[in-house]
Each structure stands twice: as C-alpha cells, then as structure tokens.
Design a protein around this motif. Sequence first.
Motif: not given
Length: 47
Positions: A13-14, A34-39
């Motif tokens: 998350a960032s 939040a966490v991106s879908g890519l991460a």
Amino acid sequence: MDFTAVDKPSSRASYVVKPDKTALGGSVIFRPAAVSGLAEGYPVPVG
C-alpha cells in the motif's frame, strides 16, 4: 508493515501526500493508503 516473511514485501500500500506549509512536517495526506491492482497481483521474485 510486516518484515517477518522474507519472500513477501513489507507493504504493498502507498498513500499520496501534498505540500502544505501550515502543516506540521510540511505535508498532509491527500489520499489514504491503498493497494493498486498491479501491486496486489505482482509476483515477488525470490532468490
């Protein structure tokens, strides 16, 4: 953050901050963590 698993990142998350000269430290949170879908789907290379 979790540093106990050597084969996984401590966090995915960032958050986004923006400058604010009146804030302590000079910045405020613009978007919460939040966490991106890519991460989320990134396979961590081990070894």
